[in-house]
Write an enzyme that holds these catalytic residues in place. Structure first.
Site, PDB file in Angstrom:
ATOM      1  N   ARG A  77       0.816  -1.209   0.000  1.00 29.77           N
ATOM      2  CA  ARG A  77       0.000   0.000   0.000  1.00 29.77           C
ATOM      3  C   ARG A  77       0.860   1.274   0.000  1.00 29.77           C
ATOM      4  O   ARG A  77       0.530   2.273   0.617  1.00 29.77           O
ATOM      5  CB  ARG A  77      -0.958   0.022   1.199  1.00 29.77           C
ATOM      6  N   SER A  86     -11.695  -0.176   2.817  1.00 27.74           N
ATOM      7  CA  SER A  86     -10.884  -0.649   3.942  1.00 27.74           C
ATOM      8  C   SER A  86     -10.123   0.535   4.545  1.00 27.74           C
ATOM      9  O   SER A  86      -9.326   1.165   3.857  1.00 27.74           O
ATOM     10  CB  SER A  86      -9.901  -1.726   3.484  1.00 27.74           C
ATOM     11  N   GLU A 103      -5.301   3.653   6.069  1.00 24.89           N
ATOM     12  CA  GLU A 103      -4.941   3.729   4.647  1.00 24.89           C
ATOM     13  C   GLU A 103      -5.220   5.102   4.038  1.00 24.89           C
ATOM     14  O   GLU A 103      -4.421   5.608   3.257  1.00 24.89           O
ATOM     15  CB  GLU A 103      -5.727   2.677   3.848  1.00 24.89           C
TER      16      GLU A 103
END
Length: 337
Positions: free
Chosen positions: A164, A237, A333
């Site tokens: 990520r 998410s 995130e």
């Protein structure tokens, strides 16, 4: 190209946070960016790049200029004996691009179906799902320098992809605008069925493990677990799955025999952040107008009227509780403007 003042960003972020841009414009061509760079009154302001708004937590007022990337479309550039090469414009909706490749009989991105956002964000975030990361399919990334307007092409290696993460989230943040991305997709496609409930969903639907069937299974799974942002504000998410040494995972497994984890590189494991949050008692629980989704503890949702402060208050509390119970750090995130 037109620069507008005091533009609502409510519909430009999937969390549905109330937000306003001091100045706002859409970019349709590199020439549009060059005009902004040549405008000294605008150039001295802070700039923020907006894609699909699905990975953002926006403040009530965004100072300076918001640039909405608005170039769209994708094309097959060609092929060799092993790969197809496909270019997608940064403003293209990611899932439209994925389904478009599948319709052309070009495979490799099926596990990444229905991920929200635009194609330009894919290399920045190194998006991933169901055992696949986009870094394994990206050939090169074409960027525009936000200071000079000059074009620069980054090879896969130069993107410095990590979980990520990428060069564009680190040293390149605020310097480069992703304009288009070229993918290298294999003619001899390898199916990834080992992650999540893909095999079970294929069996339930009575489908074979063909790429388009895998895409259908992934879409069904995502729709069953993840809320539609048009109905309930969310950014997908919200936390990354933490990566820990094997020794840490083994110690946790002794105390929690149902711990969900997956091998990740040598002697490391990826822990399911959703499982950690669920066991910490946050699944379906609210804190003010925000909460963790009742069907998937990994998803932070806005039940209406939330601000960025509400979001971060909940995120911090969830992080603290997971750390207290499991001794593991989980990291958000979404990008915070």
């Amino acid at each position: 190209m037109q620069v507008e003042s005091n533009i609502s960003l409510n519909s430009y972020n999937t969390l549905g946070l109330r937000s306003e841009a001091e100045l706002f414009t859409e970019l349709h061509s590199p020439e549009d960016l060059q005009k902004l760079i040549n405008d000294t009154s605008i150039r001295k302001l802070p700039w923020n790049i907006l894609g699909g708004g699905s990975n953002l937590v926006l403040p009530s007022l965004v100072r300076g200029l918001v640039l909405k990337v608005a170039n769209t479309g994708h094309e097959v550039l060609g092929d060799d004996k092993d790969y197809w090469f496909v270019k997608v414009q940064a403003g293209e909706v990611w899932n439209d691009f994925v389904q478009g490749t599948l319709q052309k009989g070009i495979y490799g991105l099926e596990n990444l179906s229905l991920i929200p956002g635009t194609a330009g964000a894919s290399p920045i975030q190194n998006i991933g799902a169901y055992g696949v990361e986009v870094k394994d399919s990206i050939f090169e990334v074409h960027c525009l320098d936000l200071k000079t307007g000059e074009e620069k092409v980054f090879s896969n290696k130069e993107c410095r992809f990590a979980y990520r993460d990428s060069f564009f989230k680190q040293e390149g943040a605020g310097r480069y605008l992703v304009w288009d991305v070229t993918f290298r997709l294999p003619k001899n496609n390898v199916m990834h069925l080992e992650y999540g409930d893909i095999r079970k969903e294929l069996e339930r639907l009575g489908l074979s493990n063909e790429p388009r069937h895998i895409a259908n299974a992934v879409i069904n799974i995502r729709q069953s677990k993840l809320p539609d942002p048009r109905v309930i504000g969310n950014a997908g998410s919200f936390f990354k799955n933490p990566i820990v040494p094997k020794s840490t995972r083994d110690a946790l497994l002794e105390r929690h025999t149902d711990l969900v984890s997956f091998p990740y590189q040598t002697e490391h494991f990826k822990l399911a952040a959703g499982w950690l949050i669920d066991r910490a008692g946050w699944k379906g629980k609210m804190l003010g107008p925000v909460g963790m989704y009742e069907k998937q503890a990994l998803v932070l949702v806005n039940h209406g009227g939330a601000s960025a402060d509400d979001v971060w208050k909940l995120a911090n509390q969830v992080t603290t509780d997971v750390k207290s119970i499991f001794g593991v750090e989980i990291e958000p995130e979404p990008i915070r403007w």
